[in-house]
Design a protein around this motif. Structure first.
Motif, PDB file in Angstrom:
ATOM      1  N   THR A  98     -43.508  24.779  12.903  1.00  0.00           N
ATOM      2  CA  THR A  98     -41.681  25.347  13.820  1.00  0.00           C
ATOM      3  C   THR A  98     -40.764  25.606  13.636  1.00  0.00           C
ATOM      4  N   PRO A  99     -41.516  27.334  12.969  1.00  0.00           N
ATOM      5  CA  PRO A  99     -40.378  28.254  12.844  1.00  0.00           C
ATOM      6  C   PRO A  99     -39.017  28.327  14.207  1.00  0.00           C
TER       7      PRO A  99
ATOM      8  N   ASP B 298     -35.186  33.964  16.929  1.00  0.00           N
ATOM      9  CA  ASP B 298     -35.154  34.995  16.597  1.00  0.00           C
ATOM     10  C   ASP B 298     -36.916  35.626  15.578  1.00  0.00           C
ATOM     11  N   VAL B 299     -37.922  36.473  16.223  1.00  0.00           N
ATOM     12  CA  VAL B 299     -38.456  36.408  15.314  1.00  0.00           C
ATOM     13  C   VAL B 299     -38.669  38.043  14.282  1.00  0.00           C
ATOM     14  N   PRO B 300     -37.723  38.786  14.613  1.00  0.00           N
ATOM     15  CA  PRO B 300     -37.530  39.546  13.387  1.00  0.00           C
ATOM     16  C   PRO B 300     -37.399  38.975  12.223  1.00  0.00           C
ATOM     17  N   THR B 301     -36.422  37.625  11.885  1.00  0.00           N
ATOM     18  CA  THR B 301     -36.052  37.089  11.088  1.00  0.00           C
ATOM     19  C   THR B 301     -37.192  36.680  10.601  1.00  0.00           C
ATOM     20  N   ALA B 302     -37.397  35.562  12.115  1.00  0.00           N
ATOM     21  CA  ALA B 302     -38.696  34.895  10.629  1.00  0.00           C
ATOM     22  C   ALA B 302     -40.045  35.439   9.789  1.00  0.00           C
TER      23      ALA B 302
ATOM     24  N   GLY C 108     -38.183  23.124  10.052  1.00  0.00           N
ATOM     25  CA  GLY C 108     -37.615  22.584  10.983  1.00  0.00           C
ATOM     26  C   GLY C 108     -36.655  23.342  12.250  1.00  0.00           C
ATOM     27  N   TYR C 109     -37.734  24.582  13.106  1.00  0.00           N
ATOM     28  CA  TYR C 109     -36.964  24.736  14.219  1.00  0.00           C
ATOM     29  C   TYR C 109     -35.547  26.034  13.501  1.00  0.00           C
ATOM     30  N   LEU C 110     -35.630  26.277  12.575  1.00  0.00           N
ATOM     31  CA  LEU C 110     -34.376  26.975  12.361  1.00  0.00           C
ATOM     32  C   LEU C 110     -34.475  28.231  12.842  1.00  0.00           C
TER      33      LEU C 110
END
Length: 385
Positions: free
Chosen positions: A235-236, A214-218, A209-211
């Motif tokens: 929906t990251p 930043d890309v590195p964390t995802a 849900g759009y949490l």
């Protein structure tokens, strides 16, 4: 046969049922009536009922002016008539969602007029048997969305996994856990708990849900989730820009999903082409109707992407979703908000009136039109101002 009247009515669970616990908020529904005695039904998810009432009705309203008196021909002609009328106004918001609901209702009328289920008129079944878990009869497979009453930690783990176990015992085969408003560690732990409890056989999706921002964390979360055979990661990031999706897609083997609020094929093109999203999730009304959803399927198929339509709403919308899935060769699953685990009397009644789920699948509809009959008694009992 001509359109003679457009009606709007509103249903809901009322203020005592929390929408965060599965309650149905005031939901505008539309009916398109014809001089041949046929009528078509749809719902208008996430549009304030007052907006729908102001724009759908008699010949003095925006959509009434465009549709009343029109001959019911192929729905695409009427879709184009409505679309052309928004050329200089709102081409991505409420107006197009209402257009989409009217398009679904017109498909319902059109199918009844020709005596055929809508999926046949979309182009006939193109699904292969490999698209169903049984690998035998053609059918539509719903995945159950598991939304919590609470977020984060043990209460979330226990409730979502418990609901998945309850639904699996009823025959459901696919599940989407929703560790929203949670830490990265909790996202991974919920997937781990799901697999520990239900094993490797059920299909697992994860929606955060759009949490993240930043890309590195995802990317770190996705690397850990890869151990749990996740069918898609939904929906990251916020959806205003597809750029982070493309960056994440290059770093994970898990397909990325988005599109629940996507309006028109052009936004889905952006998701797939710029965002490298490989699972798109149009709502049958929000995207602009079945007419536009079919175009999304065609664009996705040409790009090797999947279309898993969204539906965190009722089975009025779900009925239209089943017809798209019955037509689509790239739709292995449709979203389903299972009434069995939510505290919503209206959700239960609307699901009972819809297409039954037997052994985890929904049979292809065989009635003319959409084939969803909303009992007048339900509409009356749950009528909302």
């Amino acid at each position: 046969m001509k359109v003679t009247r457009l009606d709007v009515f509103v249903i809901g669970d009322g203020p005592d049922i929390d929408p965060d616990k599965g309650g149905v908020e005031p939901l505008a529904c539309v009916r398109v009536h014809t001089d041949g005695g046929l009528s078509g039904l749809s719902e208008v998810f996430r549009v304030p009922p007052g907006v729908v009432r102001a724009t759908v009705g008699g010949p003095d309203t925006h959509f009434g002016r465009l549709l009343i008196g029109q001959q019911v021909t192929h729905p695409e002609r009427l879709w184009q008539r409505m679309w052309d009328a928004v050329m200089h106004t709102n081409r991505r918001g409420w107006q197009v969602i209402i257009l989409g609901a009217l398009d679904v209702a017109l498909w319902d009328v059109y199918g009844q007029m020709l005596g055929r289920p809508v999926w046949e008129l979309l182009g006939g079944v193109q699904r292969g048997p490999f698209q169903t878990p049984t690998g035998a009869d053609l059918a539509v497979t719903p995945y159950c969305t598991l939304v919590s009453d609470v977020w984060g930690g043990e209460p979330m783990f226990a409730q979502q996994v418990g609901r998945a176990e309850q639904l699996a015992a009823l025959g459901y085969r696919a599940f989407k856990v929703e560790p929203m408003m949670s830490s990265p560690a909790d996202v991974v732990e919920l997937a781990r708990r799901f697999r520990r409890a239900l094993g490797s056989k059920p299909t697992l999706m994860v929606d955060v849900g759009y949490l993240f921002h930043d890309v590195p964390t995802a990317a770190r979360v996705c690397r850990e989730l890869e151990a749990f055979d996740v069918f898609f990661f939904e929906t990251p990031f916020p959806v205003d820009s597809p750029a982070p999706y493309a960056e994440l897609a290059a770093r994970t083997s898990i397909p990325l999903a988005m599109g629940e609020h996507g309006v028109t094929r052009w936004e889905f093109l952006d998701m797939m082409d710029r965002g490298r999203v490989s699972v798109v999730q149009p709502y049958m009304t929000t995207c602009g109707g079945l007419t536009e959803a079919k175009r999304v399927v065609e664009l996705a198929r040409a790009r090797g992407a999947l279309v898993c339509p969204g539906n965190w709403s009722t089975q009025i919308l779900g009925a239209a979703t089943v017809h798209l899935a019955a037509y689509s060769p790239v739709t292995p699953f449709v979203e389903f908000a299972p009434a069995e685990v939510y505290a919503s009397p209206l959700r239960r009644e609307l699901q009972a009136a819809g297409f039954p789920v037997n052994n985890g699948t929904i049979a292809l509809p065989d009635r003319p039109g959409i084939g969803y009959d909303l009992p007048a008694e339900i509409a009356s009992r749950f009528a909302t101002p």
